[in-house]
Design a protein around this motif. Structure first.
Motif, PDB file in Angstrom:
ATOM      1  N   GLU A  75       5.532  -0.150  -4.914  1.00  0.00           N
ATOM      2  CA  GLU A  75       4.314  -0.228  -4.142  1.00  0.00           C
ATOM      3  C   GLU A  75       4.516  -1.027  -2.862  1.00  0.00           C
ATOM      4  O   GLU A  75       5.341  -1.936  -2.787  1.00  0.00           O
ATOM      5  N   PHE A  76       3.732  -0.689  -1.863  1.00  0.00           N
ATOM      6  CA  PHE A  76       3.753  -1.380  -0.588  1.00  0.00           C
ATOM      7  C   PHE A  76       3.169  -2.779  -0.721  1.00  0.00           C
ATOM      8  O   PHE A  76       2.186  -2.975  -1.435  1.00  0.00           O
ATOM      9  N   VAL A  77       3.771  -3.741  -0.031  1.00  0.00           N
ATOM     10  CA  VAL A  77       3.282  -5.113  -0.034  1.00  0.00           C
ATOM     11  C   VAL A  77       2.849  -5.554   1.361  1.00  0.00           C
ATOM     12  O   VAL A  77       1.724  -6.010   1.564  1.00  0.00           O
ATOM     13  N   TYR A  81      -1.085  -5.305   5.093  1.00  0.00           N
ATOM     14  CA  TYR A  81      -0.883  -5.927   3.796  1.00  0.00           C
ATOM     15  C   TYR A  81      -1.579  -5.145   2.691  1.00  0.00           C
ATOM     16  O   TYR A  81      -2.636  -4.546   2.901  1.00  0.00           O
ATOM     17  N   LEU A  82      -0.983  -5.198   1.517  1.00  0.00           N
ATOM     18  CA  LEU A  82      -1.659  -4.750   0.311  1.00  0.00           C
ATOM     19  C   LEU A  82      -2.888  -5.633   0.116  1.00  0.00           C
ATOM     20  O   LEU A  82      -2.812  -6.853   0.272  1.00  0.00           O
ATOM     21  N   ASP A  83      -4.021  -5.034  -0.239  1.00  0.00           N
ATOM     22  CA  ASP A  83      -5.260  -5.794  -0.351  1.00  0.00           C
ATOM     23  C   ASP A  83      -5.137  -7.001  -1.287  1.00  0.00           C
ATOM     24  O   ASP A  83      -5.670  -8.077  -1.006  1.00  0.00           O
ATOM     25  N   SER A  84      -4.435  -6.845  -2.388  1.00  0.00           N
ATOM     26  CA  SER A  84      -4.351  -7.909  -3.377  1.00  0.00           C
ATOM     27  C   SER A  84      -3.524  -9.113  -2.924  1.00  0.00           C
ATOM     28  O   SER A  84      -3.567 -10.163  -3.578  1.00  0.00           O
ATOM     29  N   THR A 130       2.899   2.222   5.633  1.00  0.00           N
ATOM     30  CA  THR A 130       2.677   1.709   4.289  1.00  0.00           C
ATOM     31  C   THR A 130       3.284   2.607   3.222  1.00  0.00           C
ATOM     32  O   THR A 130       3.270   2.249   2.048  1.00  0.00           O
TER      33      THR A 130
END
Length: 126
Positions: free
Chosen positions: A46-48, A60-63, A108
């Motif tokens: 997954e994209f970070v 950025y990844l939302d988390s 992304t």
């Protein structure tokens, strides 16, 4: 071709911080965007985070927003990922990647990246 080497991973407690680095060797263009991806155990990559080489655009990844920061120094051909407030769900192998295109914004999706590092393990215990 560009070779990428990640470092800085390790075993930490929840709430701790780590700073990952990605050193590029070989030919590196100022137009290269750089990204960080991760692959948790048993899950898909997954994209970070990503950054344009001009440094004016990031994604950025939302988390991880507000916890992780991507930065770069083109003179050193190095990209960093500062990770604060680490959580057990951040546990993964983290990969550095380079996109040699001329993107308007940092990509992304992994398919847009041309070069990849070997990865560095980040383990966060609760």
């Amino acid at each position: 071709q560009v070779q990428l080497v990640e470092s800085g991973g390790g075993l930490v407690q929840a709430g701790d911080s780590l700073r990952l680095s990605c050193a590029a060797s070989g030919r590196t263009f100022s137009s290269y965007a750089m990204g960080w991806f991760r692959q948790p155990p048993g899950k898909e990559r997954e994209f970070v985070a990503a950054i344009s080489w001009s440094g004016d655009r990031t994604n950025y990844l939302d988390s991880v927003k507000g916890r992780f920061t991507i930065s770069r120094d083109n003179a050193k051909n190095t990209v960093w990922l500062q990770m604060n407030g680490l959580k057990p769900e951040d546990t993964a192998v983290y990969y550095c990647a380079a996109d040699r295109g001329l993107p308007v914004v940092p990509a992304t999706r992994a398919v847009f990246y041309d070069y990849w590092g070997q990865g560095t393990q980040v383990t966060v215990s609760s």
